[in-house]
Design an enzyme around this catalytic site. Sequence first.
Site, PDB file in Angstrom:
ATOM      1  N   GLN A   8       0.923  -1.295  -0.106  1.00 36.72           N
ATOM      2  CA  GLN A   8      -0.019   0.082   0.044  1.00 36.72           C
ATOM      3  C   GLN A   8       0.904   1.209   0.100  1.00 36.72           C
ATOM      4  O   GLN A   8       0.439   2.329  -0.502  1.00 36.72           O
ATOM      5  CB  GLN A   8      -0.752  -0.172   1.196  1.00 36.72           C
ATOM      6  CG  GLN A   8      -1.873  -1.082   1.003  1.00 36.72           C
ATOM      7  CD  GLN A   8      -3.005  -1.185   2.115  1.00 36.72           C
ATOM      8  OE1 GLN A   8      -3.103  -0.354   3.217  1.00 36.72           O
ATOM      9  NE2 GLN A   8      -4.104  -2.013   1.736  1.00 36.72           N
ATOM     10  N   HIS A  48      -0.030   2.985  20.361  1.00 36.97           N
ATOM     11  CA  HIS A  48      -1.290   2.795  20.614  1.00 36.97           C
ATOM     12  C   HIS A  48      -1.334   1.086  20.752  1.00 36.97           C
ATOM     13  O   HIS A  48      -1.434   0.219  20.267  1.00 36.97           O
ATOM     14  CB  HIS A  48      -2.292   2.709  19.060  1.00 36.97           C
ATOM     15  CG  HIS A  48      -3.638   2.142  19.104  1.00 36.97           C
ATOM     16  ND1 HIS A  48      -4.534   2.601  20.057  1.00 36.97           N
ATOM     17  CD2 HIS A  48      -4.085   1.183  18.503  1.00 36.97           C
ATOM     18  CE1 HIS A  48      -5.517   2.105  19.941  1.00 36.97           C
ATOM     19  NE2 HIS A  48      -5.392   0.972  18.749  1.00 36.97           N
ATOM     20  N   ASP A  62      -7.985   6.496  21.792  1.00 41.12           N
ATOM     21  CA  ASP A  62      -7.336   6.431  23.265  1.00 41.12           C
ATOM     22  C   ASP A  62      -7.564   7.805  24.032  1.00 41.12           C
ATOM     23  O   ASP A  62      -7.769   7.884  25.081  1.00 41.12           O
ATOM     24  CB  ASP A  62      -5.698   6.143  23.229  1.00 41.12           C
ATOM     25  CG  ASP A  62      -5.510   4.939  22.488  1.00 41.12           C
ATOM     26  OD1 ASP A  62      -5.847   3.775  22.884  1.00 41.12           O
ATOM     27  OD2 ASP A  62      -4.928   5.097  21.368  1.00 41.12           O
TER      28      ASP A  62
HETATM   29  P1  NAD Z   1     -12.753  -6.006  10.023  1.00 43.12           P
HETATM   30  O1  NAD Z   1     -11.941  -7.286   9.876  1.00 43.12           O
HETATM   31  O2  NAD Z   1     -14.124  -5.906  10.238  1.00 43.12           O
HETATM   32  O3  NAD Z   1     -12.417  -5.567   8.424  1.00 43.12           O
HETATM   33  C1  NAD Z   1     -11.144  -5.244   8.098  1.00 43.12           C
HETATM   34  C2  NAD Z   1     -11.395  -5.328   6.410  1.00 43.12           C
HETATM   35  O4  NAD Z   1     -10.285  -5.223   5.807  1.00 43.12           O
HETATM   36  C3  NAD Z   1     -12.166  -6.445   5.790  1.00 43.12           C
HETATM   37  O5  NAD Z   1     -13.313  -6.442   5.168  1.00 43.12           O
HETATM   38  C4  NAD Z   1     -11.037  -7.214   5.085  1.00 43.12           C
HETATM   39  O6  NAD Z   1     -11.490  -7.771   3.747  1.00 43.12           O
HETATM   40  C5  NAD Z   1     -10.240  -5.822   4.620  1.00 43.12           C
HETATM   41  N1  NAD Z   1      -8.930  -6.155   4.380  1.00 43.12           N
HETATM   42  C6  NAD Z   1      -7.807  -6.978   5.039  1.00 43.12           C
HETATM   43  N2  NAD Z   1      -6.607  -6.686   4.443  1.00 43.12           N
HETATM   44  C7  NAD Z   1      -6.752  -5.924   3.444  1.00 43.12           C
HETATM   45  C8  NAD Z   1      -5.781  -5.360   2.423  1.00 43.12           C
HETATM   46  N3  NAD Z   1      -4.693  -5.982   2.345  1.00 43.12           N
HETATM   47  N4  NAD Z   1      -6.366  -4.641   1.741  1.00 43.12           N
HETATM   48  C9  NAD Z   1      -7.625  -4.158   1.716  1.00 43.12           C
HETATM   49  N5  NAD Z   1      -8.431  -4.523   2.698  1.00 43.12           N
HETATM   50  C10 NAD Z   1      -8.033  -5.373   3.491  1.00 43.12           C
HETATM   51  O7  NAD Z   1     -11.847  -5.287  10.938  1.00 43.12           O
HETATM   52  P2  NAD Z   1     -12.148  -3.902  11.554  1.00 43.12           P
HETATM   53  O8  NAD Z   1     -12.858  -4.004  12.728  1.00 43.12           O
HETATM   54  O9  NAD Z   1     -12.633  -2.893  10.619  1.00 43.12           O
HETATM   55  O10 NAD Z   1     -10.499  -3.249  11.995  1.00 43.12           O
HETATM   56  C11 NAD Z   1      -9.788  -3.006  11.077  1.00 43.12           C
HETATM   57  C12 NAD Z   1      -8.449  -2.932  11.660  1.00 43.12           C
HETATM   58  O11 NAD Z   1      -8.408  -1.467  12.468  1.00 43.12           O
HETATM   59  C13 NAD Z   1      -7.923  -3.691  12.680  1.00 43.12           C
HETATM   60  O12 NAD Z   1      -6.593  -3.962  12.497  1.00 43.12           O
HETATM   61  C14 NAD Z   1      -8.141  -3.229  14.020  1.00 43.12           C
HETATM   62  O13 NAD Z   1      -7.309  -3.758  14.950  1.00 43.12           O
HETATM   63  C15 NAD Z   1      -7.849  -1.840  13.808  1.00 43.12           C
HETATM   64  N6  NAD Z   1      -8.410  -0.980  14.684  1.00 43.12           N
HETATM   65  C16 NAD Z   1      -7.438   0.153  15.291  1.00 43.12           C
HETATM   66  C17 NAD Z   1      -7.975   1.029  16.024  1.00 43.12           C
HETATM   67  C18 NAD Z   1      -7.188   2.100  16.614  1.00 43.12           C
HETATM   68  O14 NAD Z   1      -7.637   2.764  17.513  1.00 43.12           O
HETATM   69  N7  NAD Z   1      -5.919   2.442  15.879  1.00 43.12           N
HETATM   70  C19 NAD Z   1      -9.241   0.888  16.572  1.00 43.12           C
HETATM   71  C20 NAD Z   1     -10.018  -0.051  16.187  1.00 43.12           C
HETATM   72  C21 NAD Z   1      -9.591  -0.898  15.445  1.00 43.12           C
HETATM   73  C1  LMR Z   2      -9.004  -0.611  19.820  1.00 35.91           C
HETATM   74  O1  LMR Z   2      -8.219   0.165  20.444  1.00 35.91           O
HETATM   75  O2  LMR Z   2     -10.152  -0.826  20.353  1.00 35.91           O
HETATM   76  C2  LMR Z   2      -8.242  -1.296  18.697  1.00 35.91           C
HETATM   77  O3  LMR Z   2      -6.906  -0.939  18.586  1.00 35.91           O
HETATM   78  C3  LMR Z   2      -8.656  -2.750  18.514  1.00 35.91           C
HETATM   79  C4  LMR Z   2      -8.047  -3.539  19.546  1.00 35.91           C
HETATM   80  O4  LMR Z   2      -7.346  -4.403  19.190  1.00 35.91           O
HETATM   81  O5  LMR Z   2      -8.118  -3.073  20.760  1.00 35.91           O
END
Ligand code: NAD
Ligand code: LMR
Length: 332
Positions: A115, A191, A162
């Site tokens: 990406q 994070h 957070d």
């Molecule tokens: P999810 O599994 O519901 O959705 C993820 C989507 O990404 C899926 O539809 C999947 O097909 C797609 N995907 C996977 N690999 C991909 C790629 N290489 N290219 C394009 N699409 C791809 O997950 P979610 O609940 O939406 O969470 C997504 C991410 O966000 C996770 O890694 C989660 O841990 C992270 N997250 C981070 C925070 C934060 O505060 N930074 C908060 C919540 C979730």
């Molecule tokens: C969160 O903080 O809710 C996300 O990063 C998802 C997780 O794995 O905790």
Amino acid sequence: MSPAPVRVAVTGAAGQIGYALLPRIASGQMFGPDTPVILNLIELPIEAAMSALQGVGMELEDGAYPLLHDLVMTSDLAEGFGDCDWALLVGSKPRGPGMERNDLIKENGPIFVGQGKAINDHAHKSCRVAVVGNPCNTNALIAMHNAPDLPRENFSAMTRLDENRAKAQLSCKAQAFPITAVTNVTIWGNHSATQFPDFENARIQGKPGREAIDDPEWLENGFIKTVQQRGAAIIKARGSSSAFSAASALIDHVVSLTTKTPDGDSHSVAVCSDGSYGVPEGLISSFPILADGAGGYSIRQGLPISDFARAKIDASVAELQAERDVIKELLG
Ligand code: NAD
Ligand code: LMR
């Protein structure tokens, strides 16, 4: 005359966060009520993901959003990131119960190589990249290294969830409502379960955290742990990770980078360190950020760091350095 549309690429657009995020972008909550948007939705090239994405696309059409000027749905990274102004990198695997976020690093890290390269080659050179997929700081580091033609300051990772969690805890404990009574909350570091939510520099109804809440045991232990473990607590309770609060935090993240920070406040964003506050240059670490409202930002300087805070920040930075060592072959 309305401004030119902002082209926003969103990866993982058919996932949980995508589902909560896209209607909010399309309705103007990320870029403002007068700015049209074009959504480039990117999913994995597998039938289930592309079919789910078609459904999301239908719902976006049915929302009849006046600001949504075009919709692209693709698994092709060149098309998906083509000419984009913002890249919101959400797509990646979430953790399950009992895992730490950096247990995902081997599986998710490589996603950000391809990406990053595609953003480098196909997005505008001014494109801004916000990484949500975990472990988000280190994934942002990987994307940044693989997109060397873009300025490093264009890369960020999301610690705003957070910050929002920390504000909610402080507001509740101090009985200070509404939540806007709590300002100046900085998340330092990663994070992850080592992040430091800085209650000392926080202001609650204008007072420093230690003055407003006369409970050092809670501040130094219960509060920090609750914020550090909130993601895990949600996974345990819901069976899947936070989604609409994460989408909401991403709206806040972008708004706080694109609009002027209110005087006397700052917001948490993980950005490439310039060495501020003793964080080694080049790591993507969370800092207090001031945005100038014209697209630029700086790391807020001069916040006092106590010995207590220093030890917490150092521990989180050490974890970021360890994560970087694990994925060093992905940094190009
Ligand atoms: P999810 O599994 O519901 O959705 C993820 C989507 O990404 C899926 O539809 C999947 O097909 C797609 N995907 C996977 N690999 C991909 C790629 N290489 N290219 C394009 N699409 C791809 O997950 P979610 O609940 O939406 O969470 C997504 C991410 O966000 C996770 O890694 C989660 O841990 C992270 N997250 C981070 C925070 C934060 O505060 N930074 C908060 C919540 C979730
Ligand atoms: C969160 O903080 O809710 C996300 O990063 C998802 C997780 O794995 O905790």
